[in-house]
Design a protein around this motif. Structure first.
Motif, short mmCIF file in Angstrom:
data_model
loop_
_atom_site.label_atom_id
_atom_site.label_comp_id
_atom_site.label_asym_id
_atom_site.label_seq_id
_atom_site.Cartn_x
_atom_site.Cartn_y
_atom_site.Cartn_z
N GLU A 1 -0.96 -41.45 2.56
CA GLU A 1 -0.40 -40.22 3.61
C GLU A 1 0.78 -39.51 4.37
OE1 GLU A 1 -0.83 -40.07 8.59
OE2 GLU A 1 -2.89 -41.17 7.88
N PHE A 2 1.88 -41.32 3.78
CA PHE A 2 3.35 -41.08 4.02
C PHE A 2 4.07 -41.22 2.81
CE2 PHE A 2 0.53 -44.02 6.87
CZ PHE A 2 1.30 -43.36 8.13
N GLN A 3 5.36 -41.21 3.09
CA GLN A 3 6.05 -39.54 1.90
C GLN A 3 7.28 -40.89 1.62
OE1 GLN A 3 5.67 -37.47 -0.09
NE2 GLN A 3 3.41 -37.03 1.55
N GLN A 4 7.83 -41.47 2.18
CA GLN A 4 8.83 -42.64 2.35
C GLN A 4 8.20 -44.07 1.98
OE1 GLN A 4 12.17 -42.20 2.71
NE2 GLN A 4 12.19 -40.00 3.48
N PRO A 5 8.75 -44.28 0.94
CA PRO A 5 7.58 -45.51 -0.41
C PRO A 5 8.14 -47.13 0.69
CG PRO A 5 9.31 -44.34 -1.22
CD PRO A 5 9.42 -44.20 -0.02
N ILE A 6 8.61 -46.76 1.53
CA ILE A 6 8.47 -48.18 2.54
C ILE A 6 8.37 -48.15 3.56
CG2 ILE A 6 10.71 -47.37 3.88
CD1 ILE A 6 12.08 -50.31 3.45
N VAL A 7 7.96 -47.33 3.76
CA VAL A 7 6.61 -46.92 5.24
C VAL A 7 5.50 -47.25 4.68
CG1 VAL A 7 5.63 -45.44 6.70
CG2 VAL A 7 8.53 -45.86 6.58
N ARG A 8 4.94 -46.37 3.33
CA ARG A 8 3.48 -46.59 3.18
C ARG A 8 3.69 -48.18 2.19
NH1 ARG A 8 2.25 -42.05 -0.28
NH2 ARG A 8 1.19 -43.24 -1.91
N GLN A 9 4.71 -48.69 1.79
CA GLN A 9 4.55 -49.91 2.27
C GLN A 9 4.28 -51.30 3.29
OE1 GLN A 9 7.93 -52.06 -0.03
NE2 GLN A 9 7.91 -49.91 -1.46
N ARG B 1 8.05 -52.80 -9.33
CA ARG B 1 7.80 -54.36 -8.76
C ARG B 1 6.87 -53.80 -7.53
NH1 ARG B 1 9.49 -59.14 -9.44
NH2 ARG B 1 9.26 -60.76 -7.56
N HIS B 2 7.84 -52.97 -6.22
CA HIS B 2 7.80 -53.03 -4.58
C HIS B 2 6.18 -51.93 -5.02
CE1 HIS B 2 12.09 -53.48 -3.72
NE2 HIS B 2 11.13 -54.62 -3.81
N GLU B 3 6.02 -51.42 -6.00
CA GLU B 3 4.73 -50.73 -6.07
C GLU B 3 4.05 -51.51 -5.91
OE1 GLU B 3 5.09 -46.23 -7.35
OE2 GLU B 3 6.18 -47.23 -9.55
N TRP B 4 3.22 -52.50 -6.91
CA TRP B 4 2.62 -53.45 -6.77
C TRP B 4 1.89 -53.02 -5.29
CZ3 TRP B 4 1.79 -57.71 -9.95
CH2 TRP B 4 2.05 -57.27 -11.09
N LEU B 5 2.98 -53.50 -3.85
CA LEU B 5 2.15 -53.05 -2.62
C LEU B 5 2.01 -51.70 -2.74
CD1 LEU B 5 5.03 -54.18 -0.87
CD2 LEU B 5 2.52 -54.93 0.08
N CYS B 6 2.09 -50.79 -2.52
CA CYS B 6 1.16 -49.43 -2.48
C CYS B 6 2.31 -48.16 -4.07
CB CYS B 6 1.59 -48.56 -1.31
SG CYS B 6 1.28 -47.57 -0.48
N PRO B 7 1.52 -47.74 -3.89
CA PRO B 7 2.91 -46.67 -5.33
C PRO B 7 3.24 -45.87 -4.72
CG PRO B 7 0.39 -47.17 -5.92
CD PRO B 7 0.80 -47.95 -4.26
N ASN B 8 4.44 -44.61 -4.92
CA ASN B 8 5.26 -44.32 -4.55
C ASN B 8 4.49 -42.89 -4.30
OD1 ASN B 8 7.06 -45.94 -4.28
ND2 ASN B 8 8.28 -44.87 -5.23
N ALA B 9 4.69 -42.22 -3.57
CA ALA B 9 3.66 -40.80 -2.99
C ALA B 9 3.87 -39.83 -4.57
CB ALA B 9 4.24 -39.50 -2.34
N TYR C 1 -0.92 -51.08 -13.92
CA TYR C 1 -0.10 -50.27 -14.15
C TYR C 1 -0.93 -49.19 -13.55
CZ TYR C 1 2.19 -50.83 -18.53
OH TYR C 1 3.17 -51.67 -19.85
N TYR C 2 -1.17 -47.57 -13.03
CA TYR C 2 -1.36 -46.66 -11.94
C TYR C 2 -1.97 -45.86 -12.39
CZ TYR C 2 -2.52 -44.65 -7.86
OH TYR C 2 -3.20 -44.23 -6.66
N GLN C 3 -3.38 -45.44 -12.64
CA GLN C 3 -3.04 -44.39 -12.71
C GLN C 3 -4.06 -42.86 -11.70
OE1 GLN C 3 -6.37 -40.93 -13.29
NE2 GLN C 3 -5.81 -40.66 -15.30
N PRO C 4 -2.63 -41.71 -11.17
CA PRO C 4 -3.19 -41.35 -9.90
C PRO C 4 -4.53 -40.48 -9.90
CG PRO C 4 -0.90 -40.61 -11.29
CD PRO C 4 -1.48 -41.51 -11.79
N GLU C 5 -4.72 -39.67 -10.86
CA GLU C 5 -6.35 -39.18 -10.49
C GLU C 5 -7.24 -40.12 -9.95
OE1 GLU C 5 -3.25 -37.07 -12.46
OE2 GLU C 5 -3.94 -38.97 -13.02
N ARG C 6 -7.63 -41.25 -10.27
CA ARG C 6 -8.60 -42.27 -10.35
C ARG C 6 -7.66 -43.04 -9.07
NH1 ARG C 6 -10.44 -41.42 -15.73
NH2 ARG C 6 -12.09 -40.13 -16.22
N GLN C 7 -6.61 -43.01 -8.96
CA GLN C 7 -6.58 -43.96 -8.31
C GLN C 7 -7.52 -45.68 -8.85
OE1 GLN C 7 -6.30 -43.37 -3.86
NE2 GLN C 7 -6.87 -40.83 -4.04
#
Length: 294
Positions: free
Chosen positions: A16-24, A244-252, A267-273
């Motif tokens: 639900e968060f927008q800032q990448p660092i806050v998502r992490q 690299r940092h998106e391994w914690l959580c992909p950006n919005a 790798y990430y497929q956002p439609e299916r998460q």
């Protein structure tokens, strides 16, 4: 692709968060542990516990106002992480939890110490990640934290979960917990009354796995959290490679175009998460590693 074990909805409030660092940060606090409990086949020299899924959900709910505040203005969190001299994701994860633990208005813990070295004479016996006073239970707690990514092979037995470096296995990490990291009975003049492993990250099953096998052979795996896939072939669906940092959580929003040229990585497929760890088959041989230490 893996479907049968995936729930229709997971507790993934970091999205639900927008800032990448806050998502992490939200992932570090809210994400369940990889394991429900220590596997029965693990010989415990020094017993330890893992927090329940409900405990992490409650920690997130208590921290939600602060996370929303940081999502509007994240400079304080960004400045805190600038003290890191290493790019390792595991250390970044530890410092995200460190930031949370310092926010004492949102949880019952009083932080007594961080990165505490145990020294005898000229020899360093080890280091404790966190020493805490649980103000609800009045117990002194020793926490060891780890961010891990393990890929299952064979029949999902404990010794068949391999890290990004094949010398790093789930069995070896759990033995290190029970034999080395939780060996201490006191620190900073306090008697340790509870030992807790905080082990997050993600597990990956081979494409088209036998789900009944993992639930039967490895009942200690926490299937209340999203599990990824791994393989040596390129999926037909559209994936993009995570930074690299998106391994914690992909950006919005997607940080790359759909992959056309595949290299080792996540790798990430956002439609299916859906998460997919691509591995070059030549680098699955013993003693070989295709990714740097995270």
């Amino acid at each position: 692709m893996l479907r049968s074990h995936q729930h229709s909805a997971y507790f993934e409030p970091w999205l639900e968060f927008q800032q990448p660092i806050v998502r992490q940060l939200a992932f570090a606090v809210a994400s369940p542990n990889l394991l429900l409990h220590a596997p029965a086949e693990l010989q415990l020299k020094h017993a330890f516990e893992l927090h329940t899924n409900v405990e992490w959900q409650q920690h997130f709910e208590n921290y939600l106002p602060r996370l929303r505040q940081l999502d509007r203005a994240s400079a304080e969190l960004e400045n805190f992480l600038q003290q890191l001299k290493s790019t390792r994701l595991g250390l970044r994860f530890e410092y995200l939890l460190y930031f949370w633990l310092l926010d004492q208005d949102y949880h019952p813990y009083q932080l007594l110490g961080h990165s505490i070295q145990k020294i005898e004479g000229a020899k360093t016996r080890g280091e404790l990640d966190f020493l805490l006073l649980n103000q609800d239970s009045k117990c002194i707690e020793h926490w060891e934290v780890a961010l891990k990514y393990y890929l299952a092979e064979g029949n999902f037995l404990l010794q068949q979960w391999f890290g990004l470096n094949r010398n790093d296995t789930l069995a070896k990490k759990l033995r290190h917990f029970t034999e080395k990291q939780f060996q201490f009975t006191d620190a900073l003049g306090y008697n340790i009354e509870r030992r807790v492993a905080v082990m997050k990250g993600q597990l990956y099953l081979p494409d088209h796995p036998n789900i009944s096998a993992i639930e039967t052979i490895a009942p200690w795996i926490n299937l209340q959290r999203r599990v990824g896939l791994w393989g040596t072939s390129i999926p037909t669906q559209s994936f993009y490679r995570l930074q690299r940092h998106e391994w914690l959580c992909p950006n919005a929003t997607a940080t790359a175009l759909p992959a056309k040229w595949w290299t080792d990585g996540l790798y990430y497929q956002p439609e299916r998460q859906q998460f997919y760890m691509y591995r070059h088959p030549n680098l699955l041989l013993p003693g070989r590693s295709q990714l740097n230490n995270i």
